[in-house]
Design an enzyme around this catalytic site. Structure first.
Site, short mmCIF file in Angstrom:
data_model
loop_
_atom_site.label_atom_id
_atom_site.label_comp_id
_atom_site.label_asym_id
_atom_site.label_seq_id
_atom_site.Cartn_x
_atom_site.Cartn_y
_atom_site.Cartn_z
N GLU B 298 4.03 -4.04 -14.74
CA GLU B 298 3.61 -4.47 -13.39
C GLU B 298 2.70 -5.69 -13.53
O GLU B 298 1.60 -5.74 -12.98
CB GLU B 298 2.88 -3.31 -12.69
CG GLU B 298 3.72 -2.01 -12.73
CD GLU B 298 3.06 -0.81 -12.06
OE1 GLU B 298 1.82 -0.82 -11.94
OE2 GLU B 298 3.78 0.10 -11.64
N CYS B 394 -0.68 4.88 -5.10
CA CYS B 394 -1.89 4.05 -5.02
C CYS B 394 -1.89 3.17 -3.78
O CYS B 394 -2.95 2.92 -3.20
CB CYS B 394 -2.02 3.19 -6.28
SG CYS B 394 -0.54 2.27 -6.72
#
Lengths: 627, 627
Positions: B298, B394
């Site tokens: 990521e 998240c």
């Protein structure tokens, strides 16, 4: 290639082996392939090193040697081959089973983890090598090892009660068994090959069930969790309408299917082959003949998904496509098959090795930026320079056996005709049903636009000789002396009859226009782009000739293209020169602005794709902006 | 969002949780986040479920509640918050340690696998929530839990002998400790935050060494093998000149660094922040304000590597960039920071949720083809429709806390000035060093081109009020009544002074031209392409309005663009209409041909990027071919 690869397989080449992508599980300390046989044979102590399929590197090397000795005897190489055959015989178990991984790590696990074990895959490669060696050298011993091997498989697999109703995770044994049938005419081998092919996909849970039951050694733990399509295990073959999963697996499957169709004249199986062929050729193949659009599973993805910079295009997959085309030509004499063979051979497959024959690509991109390969982890498999050898070394010896047997692709010999699929300067003696036909091709093709062919028919029949009319050729003409022959073209082959005990000399001429190729508009990556080709070669731009940021280059519709041969460049290549343009980066400041970039003049030089990455690390690109 | 997310965290929302990408290790059966606290508190039996950082979902929800109660009291929501605080207190260990994963699975492993344990990350989020709740509700209890928590960390980490000389694998505790310092003025918390920030990268082997020593429970086994850059652990922060690694980690690190620089007026640290800021903004940020060019880690990749269809652009990363910008505005009143804040807020962050506030993107692509997302495994993270919730959740509560605290981004209040960074219809009471300033903004912006602002200064000082002049605005003008004010612009803010005990009414007007944006030519993906924007919004094409194969669409240089507001569409949006063209696919037959595709007329309709994927699954594209 053959002596070099021998040194690598014996761990004496003094080279660095590179992982094919950023994955620390890839074994790259050494090959150890020969050493594994010595250990399995009980000649030295030690344990197995490398992939479960490390044996196949040796078998493919042996197969290449077989073809090379057929062409030109070399006692030194023959001696090495005989040593290897001896070693294989010693490593073979008394019951015929042959696999150093399980012989070393635990025979009790044999045939119990077929998803990833590659046992039948490796034995398939051995059988191919054995048949080739027997064909060339009439070596009965190697054929007997192969028969023992096949008999062991036959004893363990099949529809009968008590046998395993399954198949290997990686197709290949089917090819081997069919080849063994061709030389032995033993029906059991044909039956077993057909069983494996037709059983496939009927037990989608087969691999997972085995993995659940048996926890033995397997260098490919977790492979069972790959989607069924990865193994072409999602449906019976007759229901598979698109090319799915691991690209090499799929084309090896298709090669065996087409061989079976040709051998048994089974039209239903040929229809399956045609469906898969069409899906690949019309929707899933790169212009270089590369296949496999993603690194994840080294797989096909979906129709028209052909990204240029993240694809796989494994060298072995292009080779497998050539195998597939060769078998299709046995069934129907259609130039379409030879054209695809040519595309894959002259472009993706040939790019798989450096001009020195000692460096190899696993992955053959259509667009590379070396900085991205290094720093973008999704492109770690897209290498900008060929390594000396790879952690997974399937490709280098696969290239060796392809190149060494090129005659089998140049010509297709059947009972009623000989096809010349590829024009390559050569002397060949072809065996027909009732004799021999000598063909010599004298030509500087693929650079030059003329071929002189002499055919001497010493067989007992008149030969129908079909010469392919390439799809890229202009003004294709065949003449004898001053006389042009009347066109007699069927399915892309120009036919001439050569009576028995006759020698004729033909002159073939054509033009090789510089072609702008456009891609189907469903391929989003290539919209507005153009790729240049001449004859069989797809061309590309390299940074060393054209500067940085090849994405900024434009080849306007109106730009003329000029061909010239440079004998000092890249061992002699034809290059293409164009008055191009490029987006001017001199006004770049911010990342985003309202200022449309300016365009400037930019002289372009294209080289054949196969020759890229032979002058150090730099950018490369096949598809160029046209507007 | 808040009641919905409460139900999800309590596993009573009746929704399907989706994995954010094809990875079977992602837990997606349930959230279990509240249940984990109940188990850790000893109130129910069971074991931990979810990621090691599942606790942080609850904390971010609590922080969102804190802001929302500040804006509007809601006894039902307050009651839930108080219950959660009670539960957290019960789950906290006597020594102040707070982490349900290790409380349930083995306290002996605490602080021993910091690469992936997220213990300090979670506690950092709790401290942020506690400070926010204390700020809003003057709840001393929650602040005391936070102090106890911070004291435990302080007792375990630091330069002193016997303490751990290390830091968390995911930055966040630094932000929490600084916020705790702001309310408590306890120097220890400031010192500890600075310690974590400055120690980082000085012990690149720290994570690997811990993983070698301790084999305790860790849901992220193997994370230690990520490259050092992933954790910003490759060099001391002062030597980091480019934004590397996991994008959220990097911007959380930068947020804390900038807060530290602002708080301690440390110019050296501000220089570090500026270097990283410039690298992101000038070379590594998407036009939507998204960051993170690859799914693997990521992460950031390299300068100018901004692929549109494989990127990550995590919602949390855009939010983190907004956090970073907010802190930078505290140091220097430069509109550049507010512009990036606006870009990320109105585009990437807002796209992170559906119009219903109940569906969320983790990844925010600039180009989607739903078929490729399904069938190309390298694009499994690029979802074409927002899921109800994600295995790694998240982003949704991060959006909730951002949206609920928007006032802190609209305004920057410092001792000598108030900045209006964003124009949003609102009523605010801002606390200054010596009183309050009431500001009301009356506007239909971002659709309309006028804002009426009334400022009532009830503080004891004259206020310098800086109103941002947006970079996209034309004819920016501020008037009082009929009188245009003289331009008084510094660093992109138009300043007006408002004496104490004075109320003034300003009228701001400007135009929002329809802008063609071009990308730096080093971004290979966007050469020859254009992206349309109006005001803060980047626009995109969606399939539902423009048909299939958006790659084939062309917006020629000469095509005019027309803006119109559609109040029935997507809860009311301004759309942009253009006379475009497209490549005609009707002549497509072969995959490769010599025929240049024809071009046809094609009416285009652009919608704001944030509103895409609210009308079912379809294609989307931001960068459009211009030629």
């Amino acid at each position: 290639m053959i002596p070099y690869q021998w040194n690598v397989l014996n761990d004496i080449a003094g080279i660095k082996i590179e992982r094919e992508r950023n994955d620390i599980s890839i074994p790259n300390e050494k090959s150890h392939a020969i050493e594994n046989f010595k250990i399995a044979a009980g000649k030295v102590n030690g344990t197995h090193y490398g992939w479960t399929f490390q044996d196949s590197d040796v078998y493919k090397w042996l197969e290449a040697v077989a073809y090379s000795l057929r062409e030109k005897m070399d006692p030194g190489i023959e001696q090495k081959a005989l040593e290897v055959i001896e070693l294989i015989e010693e490593a073979q178990e008394p019951d015929g089973y042959l696999d150093t991984f399980y012989s070393i790590l635990g025979l009790e696990w044999q045939y119990k983890r077929l998803a990833g074990s590659h046992e039948l895959y490796c034995m398939g490669h051995f059988i191919e090598a054995a048949v080739a060696y027997y064909d060339s050298m009439e070596n009965e011993k190697v054929l007997n090892i192969a028969k023992k091997c096949a008999d062991n498989i036959d004893a363990n697999f099949g529809p009968e009660e008590g046998k395993i109703h399954g198949y290997d995770g990686h197709e290949e044994i089917e090819i081997g068994l069919l080849r063994l049938y061709h030389v032995t005419k033993e029906e059991r081998y044909l039956r077993l090959a057909k069983y494996f092919l037709m059983e496939r996909g009927k037990h989608p849970n087969f691999f997972k069930d085995q993995a659940t039951c048996y926890k033995g050694p397997n260098a490919l733990n977790g492979i069972e969790n790959m989607p069924d399509t990865y193994f072409q295990n999602h449906a019976p073959i007759s229901e598979q309408k698109t090319a799915e999963g691991h690209a090499v697996r799929l084309v090896y499957l298709c090669t065996a299917l087409a061989d079976l169709a040709a051998t048994t004249q089974d039209n239903e199986i040929y229809e399956i082959c045609k469906t898969l062929w069409k899906n690949i050729i019309n929707k899933r193949m790169y212009i270089t003949g590369g296949i496999g659009s993603t690194v994840l599973g080294e797989s096909f993805t979906l129709d028209y998904d052909l990204p240029n910079d993240t694809m796989y295009c494994e060298t072995c997959a292009a080779i497998g496509l050539i195998f597939f085309a060769k078998q299709m030509l046995r069934i129907e004499p259609k130039a379409e098959y030879a054209q695809v063979m040519e595309r894959a051979l002259y472009n993706c497959a040939l790019a798989g090795m450096a001009l020195d024959g000692k460096h190899f690509f696993y992955v053959n991109p259509l667009e590379v930026n070396p900085e991205k390969s290094k720093k973008d982890p999704t492109k770690s498999h897209v290498k900008p320079v060929r390594p000396s050898w790879l952690g997974c070394a399937c490709c280098p010896p696969n290239l060796a056996r392809l190149i060494a047997s090129l005659d089998e692709y140049v010509y297709t010999v059947s009972d009623d005709r000989i096809l010349i699929n590829q024009y390559i300067g050569s002397e060949s003696v072809l065996k027909t049903k009732d004799g021999e036909v000598h063909i010599s091709q004298n030509t500087e093709f693929p650079w030059d636009e003329a071929i002189d062919i002499t055919i001497k028919n010493t067989s007992k029949s008149t030969i129908k000789l079909g010469m392919r009319v390439p799809d890229w050729a202009g003004n294709f003409n065949i003449s004898i002396g001053d006389r042009s022959l009347n066109e007699n073209i069927t399915y892309g082959y120009f036919y001439v009859e050569v009576a028995c005990d006759t020698t004729i000399s033909l002159h073939i001429s054509f033009t090789m226009p510089l072609i702008r190729n456009y891609c189907n508009t469903n391929v989003s990556e290539n919209i507005g782009k153009v790729a240049i080709s001449r004859g069989p070669f797809v061309y590309c731009l390299e940074g060393i000739d054209n500067g940085k940021n090849l994405a900024s280059i434009i080849l306007p519709e109106e730009s003329g293209l000029t061909y010239e041969f440079e004998d000092k460049l890249l061992n002699g290549v034809g290059v293409i020169i164009a008055d191009g343009k490029s987006v001017d980066s001199s006004s770049d400041s911010e990342l985003y602005s309202r200022k449309r970039p300016l365009i400037k003049e930019h002289k372009l030089k294209f080289i054949p794709y196969y020759a890229w990455a032979n002058r150090g690390e730099n950018e490369m690109r096949v598809w160029i902006n046209e507007g």
